[in-house]
Structure formats: structure tokens, C-alpha cells
Design a protein around this motif. Structure first.
Motif: not given
Ligand SMILES: NC(=O)NCCC(=O)O
Ligand SMILES: [Zn+2]
Ligand SMILES: [Zn+2]
Length: 484
Positions: A211-212, A215-216, A219, A240-241, A244, A294
Motif C-alpha cells: 500500500s505504501q 500512498g506515496e 500524495n 488507506e494510505e 488518507e 483498507h
């Protein structure tokens, strides 16, 4: 010839009320009590809703050495069977290919569509030709959404400098940027390491895309879009990442939308640990299925409004095609189906469980999508003057999902065995009854391309704000003489 939908309850994104709907020449001409027409569709006990819009499909797409198996005929037939009346597919230029060249290929394929459709354009490489052609794609072809792949390194991936240049161009043209947000460099490194360590099975696909990485990239795309001053639509938000990052950006006033898929909402990573190679490989897609934490995050996003729409990313490959990746998970064609199942699965797991209301269901499967993509209220509405793209949903109709009875061309279904409640009694595409109580009456070629104008209200608001807050020189009264 007129058609009346009689005795149902109209459910839109903001209203629920009893009325009949009169249709003439493919559009809604009257809504009210006691209407009559040449043909009557009995909607007693049913909800009359805007047909679903799937904003994310890949029909007959060249990908990973093959073509996705559902074409515009079988794909849109599956869509209608499940209550979806419009799909938005991605025109994908191969590296070096012009945007209009690619569109010509998609024009040729889409003549077989059973329901209306539109295209997003993908930016798969960057150069002067792409920069120049973007203008006529937006202005002449009516395509205002452009997707950028931050993954699939060495194939479709674009780098940050290319993405920033493309986003700036879109801001000028009044378009909307879309991203497949996964860090393709990290995925490539992790994949090579996993393979070197002997992790060759489909479960390694999930290990290679934690998931990272999503997420990265989410963003990063949000920040780049903010600097370029363009609205951003993040496709297949799965964790979630990423959620978020979207949630935080929206709370900070950025113009960002997130799109979870029905697969990520209802299926989890345990599918990849199945001992049957075929079972696991059939579920290989990017991003991969995640865990319950998630899934709960995605559901909460739909309930609270931080996530805006539900799609399928329908990109179906047969078992034989999936087997290209035996011995090397990186060669398993990425993608799963869902066009026929999105609406019933979301109704069952969303409305029937009380996670979302029927009005929220309409919003995330249709109205929000039409508004974001700029085809509302022609699509996504039950209003006089709107296209009669409608689903008459019977909340008591049930079935068990099975590949044996599906419309999709592939030989399995990732939702196989799932019981669903809430199915179309009728699906109408511009007034034509394509699904009649389980009977398929689709007409190949009935579907028409839907143009979508640029400069939406969100584009205008964002560019006004960016202009107002842009860096400008400070006006000073006394400027000292140049020092020696
Ligand atoms: N999602 C997926 O695995 N396949 C389709 C192409 C894409 O959207 O990345
Ligand atoms: Zn993608
Ligand atoms: Zn996709």
C-alpha cells in the motif's frame, strides 16, 4: 413511439419519490403521476434510477502482450445486464503514437457498443506532438480527461517531469488530470527482488505492490497537480494510505477525487493465497486486493464523501491469457472484470448492509461521475430532457453470480458464488429496453459517443483561485540605488 415506466419509486442522488416516467425519442419528456404511453414497463415495487456510469473500463485493450478479452460489444452487453448504461474507456497510444491515431483505433472498436460511451485519453509518453494534439483532443473531440500511469515502468509509465508538463497543459486547456498512482520504480525493484528470491507465483504480485507504493504516488500526484493548478482524479484508490492523502487534500481545499473499485471494496488479499494458481492469477490486478482495514477505509470514504465514485476498471483476461505468467508473476496480464457485477455487488454490500443509502448509491455509481466528467444532466439524472438511460432496480430480485450465466467473454468471474440482491428488472439505454426481466435485448451499434466539454465549474473555480493567489512582484515605494 412512447414508453412509460409506471408505478415505481424514483431514486436520484438527492430525492426519493413516487412518479411515472415518460420517454420519447430516447429522452425523458415527463415525470409525474398517472402517465401513459404506447409501451408500459411495470416498475411496481422497484426503484427507478439513473443508469450506472462506469468511469473506468479497458475494452479490447492491447496490454502486456495481449488484448483484454471483452470488446465493446460483450463489455457493454455485460454493463447493461448489470444496470450500467454508459462506460468511459481509455484510449491508449502506444509509445510514440499520436493521440488522434490512438483515438481512431478506439473509434473503430467502439462502433459495436450497445450503450453510450466516452473516452479518456492516456498520456503514455511525452513530446511536442502530444503537447500539440492535446488541444484538439479537448476542443474538437470532446475529451476532457487525461490519464497518466505512474506505474508499468518501461511500458506506459511517465516520469514526474512529464507528468508536471502534461498537468500544466491540462490546466491551460481546462482539462482534468487522472493518475494510476503507484510508484513504478519501487514496484520494478521489488518485483526483481521477489523473482530473484524465487517468489514467482501470483501472490508475489501483491507483495510487489504494498500500500505504501500507492500512498506515496497518490500524495505525489496530488502535490504535482496542485502546483500545476489542475483538478485531479485518482483512479482505483485501494488503500488507506492513498485515501488518507486524498482525504487530507480535500480537507485542505484541493480539487481531488478518489475512485475505489467494487473489487477492492468486496474482495481481499486472501484470494492470492489460494492454492490454485489459476484462482490467484485470475485476481491479479493493480493495485492488488488489500486487507479488511483498507476495505473499511474505502467504505468510510464513500460514506463520508472523501471518496466520490465506484468503478470497475473492467479489464478482463481469460484463464489462458493469465497463464502467460506461469513461472513469472510479472507476466500475468493485470486486470479483472466487474462490469455486470458493480451495481448488484454495491447494492448488496452497501445499501443492504446500511453502509450507504439508496441516494448515495445513485451518487457514487452515476450522478457524481456525470458531474465530475461533465456530462450531467444529460447522463446521471432522472430529469426532463435527460437521456433515458435508466435502471429499474428490483430490490427483491436475487441471484448467485456465476461465469456460466454472465455476459462477459471470459471463462470465470472473480465474484463467482457471491449472492447478490437488487437486480435490474429493466435497463434502458436512450429509451431502448436492453434488459427486459432477465432477457437480453441489446442492439449492437446502438451506443453513441458522448462528448464532454472542458472548463467545468471546478476548472473555472480552481483557475480563478490559482490566478488570485499566484506569485507576483511586491510593489515597493523606495527602491535603493544599485550598489557598486
Ligand atoms: N488495473 C489493472 O490491473 N489493469 C488495467 C490497467 C490499469 O488500469 O492499470
Ligand atoms: Zn490503472
Ligand atoms: Zn484501468
Amino acid at each position: 413511439m412512447t414508453t412509460v415506466i409506471k408505478g415505481g419509486t424514483i431514486v436520484t442522488a438527492d430525492l426519493t419519490y413516487k412518479a411515472d416516467v415518460l420517454i420519447e425519442n430516447g429522452v425523458i419528456t415527463e415525470i409525474g403521476p398517472n402517465l401513459s404511453g404506447d409501451e408500459t414497463l411495470d416498475a411496481t415495487g422497484c426503484y427507478v434510477m439513473p443508469g450506472g456510469i462506469d468511469p473506468h473500463t479497458h475494452l479490447e485493450m492491447p496490454f502486456m502482450g495481449t488484448y483484454s478479452a471483452d470488446d465493446f460489444e460483450s463489455g457493454t452487453r455485460a454493463a447493461l445486464a448489470g444496470g450500467t448504461t454508459m462506460v468511459v474507456d481509455f484510449a491508449l497510444p502506444s509509445p510514440g503514437q499520436g493521440l488522434h491515431d490512438a483515438l481512431q483505433m478506439w473509434d473503430n472498436k467502439s462502433t459495436r457498443a450497445n450503450c453510450d460511451y466516452s473516452f479518456h485519453m492516456a498520456v503514455t509518453w511525452w513530446g511536442e506532438q502530444v503537447f500539440n494534439e492535446m488541444e484538439s483532443v479537448v476542443r474538437d473531440r470532446g475529451i476532457n480527461t487525461f490519464k497518466h500511469f505512474m506505474a508499468y515502468k518501461g511500458a506506459l509509465m511517465v516520469n514526474d517531469d512529464e507528468m508536471y508538463a502534461s498537468f500544466q497543459r491540462l490546466a491551460e486547456l481546462g482539462g482534468i488530470a487522472m493518475v494510476h498512482a503507484e510508484n513504478g520504480d519501487v514496484v520494478a525493484e521489488l518485483s526483481a527482488k521477489l523473482l530473484a528470491e524465487g517468489n514467482t507465483g501470483p501472490e508475489a504480485h501483491a507483495y510487489s505492490r504494498p500500500s505504501q507504493v500507492e500512498g506515496e504516488a497518490t500524495n505525489r500526484a496530488i502535490m504535482i497537480a496542485d502546483m500545476a493548478g489542475v483538478p485531479l482524479y485518482v483512479v482505483h484508490t485501494s488503500c488507506e494510505e492513498a485515501h488518507e492523502a486524498i482525504r487530507r487534500a480535500r480537507q485542505n481545499g484541493k480539487r481531488v477525487w478518489g475512485e475505489p473499485l467494487i473489487q477492492h471494496l468486496t474482495l481481499d488479499e486472501s484470494e492470492y493465497f489460494n492454492a490454485d494458481w489459476d484462482h490467484a492469477a485470475r485476481r491479479v490486478m493493480s493495485p492488488p486486493f488489500r486487507n479488511k482495514k483498507h476495505q473499511d477505509s474505502l467504505w468510510a470514504g464513500l460514506m463520508s464523501g472523501s471518496l466520490s465514485v465506484v468503478a470497475t476498471d473492467h479489464c478482463a483476461f481469460t484463464t489462458d491469457q493469465k497463464r502467460y505468467g506461469v513461472g513469472d508473476f510479472t507476466k500475468i496480464p493485470n486486470g479483472t472484470g466487474g462490469l455486470e457485477d458493480r451495481m448488484p455487488m454495491l447494492w448488496t454490500h452497501g445499501v443492504e448492509t446500511g453502509r450507504i443509502t439508496p441516494n448515495e448509491f445513485v451518487a457514487v455509481t452515476s450522478t457524481n461521475i456525470a458531474k465530475i466528467l461533465n456530462c450531467y444532466p444529460r447522463k446521471g439524472a432522472v430529469l426532463v430532457g435527460a437521456d433515458a438511460d435508466l435502471v429499474v432496480l428490483d430490490p427483491n430480485k436475487e441471484k448467485t453470480i456465476s461465469a456460466a450465466t454472465q455476459q462477459s467473454a471470459i471463462d470465470y468471474n472473480v465474484f463467482e458464488g457471491h449472492k447478490v440482491k437488487g437486480l435490474p428488472r429493466f435497463t434502458l439505454t436512450r429509451g431502448q429496453v436492453a434488459i427486459y426481466d432477465g432477457e437480453i435485448r441489446t442492439q449492437e451499434g446502438h451506443g453513441k459517443f458522448v462528448k464532454r466539454e472542458p472548463n467545468t465549474a471546478v476548472n473555472k473555480a480552481l483557475s480563478t483561485w490559482k490566478e488570485l493567489t499566484s506569485p507576483r512582484p511586491v510593489e515597493r515605494t523606495g527602491i535603493p540605488a544599485t550598489g557598486v
